[in-house]
Motif scaffolding. Sequence first.
Motif, short mmCIF file in Angstrom:
data_model
loop_
_atom_site.label_atom_id
_atom_site.label_comp_id
_atom_site.label_asym_id
_atom_site.label_seq_id
_atom_site.Cartn_x
_atom_site.Cartn_y
_atom_site.Cartn_z
N VAL A 171 0.86 -1.19 0.00
CA VAL A 171 0.00 0.00 0.00
C VAL A 171 0.89 1.23 0.00
CG1 VAL A 171 -1.79 1.30 1.22
CG2 VAL A 171 -1.83 -1.20 1.24
N LEU A 172 0.68 2.11 -0.98
CA LEU A 172 1.44 3.35 -1.09
C LEU A 172 0.47 4.53 -1.06
CD1 LEU A 172 3.81 2.39 -4.05
CD2 LEU A 172 4.37 2.36 -1.62
N LYS A 173 0.87 5.57 -0.38
CA LYS A 173 0.12 6.83 -0.39
C LYS A 173 0.66 7.71 -1.51
CE LYS A 173 -2.66 6.82 3.32
NZ LYS A 173 -4.10 7.13 3.27
N THR A 174 -0.21 8.16 -2.38
CA THR A 174 0.18 9.10 -3.42
C THR A 174 -0.09 10.52 -2.94
OG1 THR A 174 -1.99 8.95 -4.48
CG2 THR A 174 -0.28 7.44 -5.24
N VAL A 175 0.72 11.45 -3.37
CA VAL A 175 0.56 12.85 -2.96
C VAL A 175 0.61 13.75 -4.18
CG1 VAL A 175 1.55 12.46 -0.67
CG2 VAL A 175 3.05 13.12 -2.54
N LYS A 176 -0.08 14.86 -4.08
CA LYS A 176 -0.10 15.86 -5.14
C LYS A 176 -0.09 17.24 -4.51
CE LYS A 176 -2.97 17.74 -8.87
NZ LYS A 176 -4.29 17.69 -9.53
N TYR A 177 0.79 18.10 -4.99
CA TYR A 177 0.87 19.48 -4.49
C TYR A 177 -0.25 20.30 -5.12
CZ TYR A 177 2.85 24.05 -3.32
OH TYR A 177 3.04 25.32 -2.85
N VAL A 178 -1.02 20.98 -4.28
CA VAL A 178 -2.13 21.81 -4.76
C VAL A 178 -1.63 23.24 -4.90
CG1 VAL A 178 -4.46 22.62 -4.27
CG2 VAL A 178 -3.78 20.31 -3.57
N ASP A 179 -1.64 23.75 -6.12
CA ASP A 179 -1.18 25.12 -6.37
C ASP A 179 -2.10 26.13 -5.69
OD1 ASP A 179 0.99 24.34 -7.96
OD2 ASP A 179 -0.29 24.15 -9.72
N HIS A 180 -1.51 27.21 -5.20
CA HIS A 180 -2.29 28.26 -4.54
C HIS A 180 -1.56 29.58 -4.72
CE1 HIS A 180 0.36 26.14 -1.67
NE2 HIS A 180 0.70 27.36 -1.29
N GLU A 181 -2.33 30.66 -4.77
CA GLU A 181 -1.74 31.98 -4.98
C GLU A 181 -0.99 32.45 -3.75
OE1 GLU A 181 -4.77 34.64 -6.21
OE2 GLU A 181 -5.14 33.64 -8.12
N SER A 182 -1.55 32.22 -2.59
CA SER A 182 -0.91 32.63 -1.34
C SER A 182 -1.35 31.69 -0.23
CB SER A 182 -1.26 34.09 -0.98
OG SER A 182 -2.64 34.20 -0.70
N MET A 183 -0.56 31.66 0.83
CA MET A 183 -0.89 30.80 1.96
C MET A 183 -2.17 31.26 2.64
SD MET A 183 1.10 28.28 2.30
CE MET A 183 0.48 27.85 3.92
N ALA A 184 -2.46 32.56 2.59
CA ALA A 184 -3.66 33.07 3.24
C ALA A 184 -4.93 32.54 2.59
CB ALA A 184 -3.65 34.60 3.24
N ASN A 185 -4.86 32.25 1.28
CA ASN A 185 -6.04 31.77 0.56
C ASN A 185 -6.08 30.26 0.43
OD1 ASN A 185 -6.82 34.45 0.12
ND2 ASN A 185 -5.60 34.59 -1.74
N ALA A 186 -5.04 29.58 0.86
CA ALA A 186 -4.95 28.13 0.68
C ALA A 186 -5.84 27.42 1.70
CB ALA A 186 -3.51 27.66 0.83
N ARG A 187 -6.51 26.38 1.23
CA ARG A 187 -7.30 25.52 2.11
C ARG A 187 -6.71 24.11 2.18
NH1 ARG A 187 -8.29 29.58 3.48
NH2 ARG A 187 -10.25 30.73 3.63
N GLU A 188 -5.90 23.77 1.18
CA GLU A 188 -5.24 22.47 1.15
C GLU A 188 -3.96 22.62 0.34
OE1 GLU A 188 -6.49 17.81 0.35
OE2 GLU A 188 -7.35 19.38 -0.91
N ILE A 189 -2.89 22.01 0.81
CA ILE A 189 -1.60 22.11 0.15
C ILE A 189 -1.21 20.79 -0.48
CG2 ILE A 189 0.85 22.64 0.48
CD1 ILE A 189 0.04 24.51 2.71
N VAL A 190 -1.53 19.70 0.19
CA VAL A 190 -1.18 18.37 -0.30
C VAL A 190 -2.44 17.53 -0.38
CG1 VAL A 190 0.15 16.28 0.10
CG2 VAL A 190 1.15 18.50 0.67
#
Length: 366
Positions: A119-138
């Motif tokens: 079992v492997l966990k896959t990850v994807k980076y979620v693009d965002h304009e700024s940290m203040a507007n981000a709700r999810e990063i990975v």
Amino acid sequence: MPSFRALPPSRLRPGTRFDGPDATTIHVPVARAMVDCGVYCEGTRLPGKYTHAAALDKVHEIEAGGRDAFVWIGLHEPDEHQMQAVADVFCLHQLAVEDAVHAHQRPKLERYDKTLFLVLKTVKYVDHESMANAREIVETGEIMIFVGPDFVVTVRHGDHGGLAGVRKRLEASPATLKLGPYSVMHAIADSVVDTYLDVTELIETDIDSMEEEIFSPLSQTNIECIYLLKREVVELRRAVSPLATDFERIGTEHNDLINVEIRRYMRDVLDHTIKAADRIASYDELLSSLVQAALGKVAMQQNVDMRKISAWVAIAAVPTAVAGIYGMNFENMPELQWVWGYPAVLLLMATVCTLLYRTFRRNNWL
């Protein structure tokens, strides 16, 4: 016979049930969850399309002729019926089948007789304009890999982490595919671990910008952004850290299943996994330090604000006290009958307030 109203194929869903006493459950065929199914002989993919059962029969036919072959079937979010149909053909253990259907498993490696379940966990980076507007990063997903003597069954959960690229690269390298089904397991693990390194580099950029913001004297500190980064790093740590032990076990405990060359390749994957785990651990410690620094900065900002508030309260107390005294309406109070009494009191209040203001400014309270 049970009666039901026909629906177009596009509207059928796993486990669809119709109302009424003669309700019938519609089982969606395995083909609906199957992404690809290929038969590989001596490192080369055979032409043609196969069902999962026909592919295994073809492999047995080739092996009866004295040549090595295996089948690789890829599934995307199968339901219980679809997964059970595949399990019946490839003789997969029921416990592993349940894990593959329900997902949300921790990274692990288990052995069932001559079948490995990874079992492997896959990850994807979620693009965002700024940290203040981000709700999810990975964003995370899962890949379950069943590897037997002549088959590979991959089950993917999530909208990312597709294996089409991995399959294409392997098919372009017959020498690697010739090593057998465990070469597929290595290629998938290598691809997933490489995404760990890519995502950690992108997260490092977010951490650097957050660190610069925290230690900038004129910026406002948003602790919620730090906690968001901390949560995402913890999620990454849970995805990566357990794999180091499991990959190490592949090279030491399953020599009867995996040949020497694949074990060498897996050691390289292990090195990359340890590198990613070390990065994540350092990010975790750094974010803990940033939380403490941010709390200290917030406390200092609060102290500065309290000093400013206290200074203005002290200045406002002077006219408030004078107005309160003269508002008591006693008859015999000083300067009540004096013509210049009112201007004099105003001048006194202004003078005292000005002196207090200059004193507080000199002491950096204002």
